[in-house]
Write a protein that holds these residues in place. Sequence first.
Motif: not given
Length: 115
Positions: A27-49
């Motif tokens: 499993p990948l964390s939101a922090k890992d995904l945000a860093a890999a995709v190049g988006t801010p962590l809050p944006t990644m959380y919106h996408m994940i949600n």
Amino acid sequence: MAKRSPHIASVSRAFTVVTMIADSPAPLSAKDLAAAVGTPLPTMYHMINTLLAENVLLRTGIGGYRLGPRLGGLSGALSISEPTSRIVRQQDDVIGVPTRTAESARQLPGSLRCP
């Protein structure tokens, strides 16, 4: 004036996230995904949600994300809506290796034959 892309960047990023999770053995964390995709962590959380709400992703008990059940339904719809031979030919073109079809598998000897 900059040329506008015909693609919606957030949709492309969402597919990148889903593909990364599908390709990951853990499993990948939101922090890992945000860093890999190049988006801010809050944006990644919106996408994940959003992907969680659509059952595209599931939250694991260890702070990561895995693919959700909605994708299985989508893949099932693809196999129903497209002739199998056409899909197999497209796969062959993409991966460059012939895929064994039921027709060619019938030519196999003995117990390896398809019914």
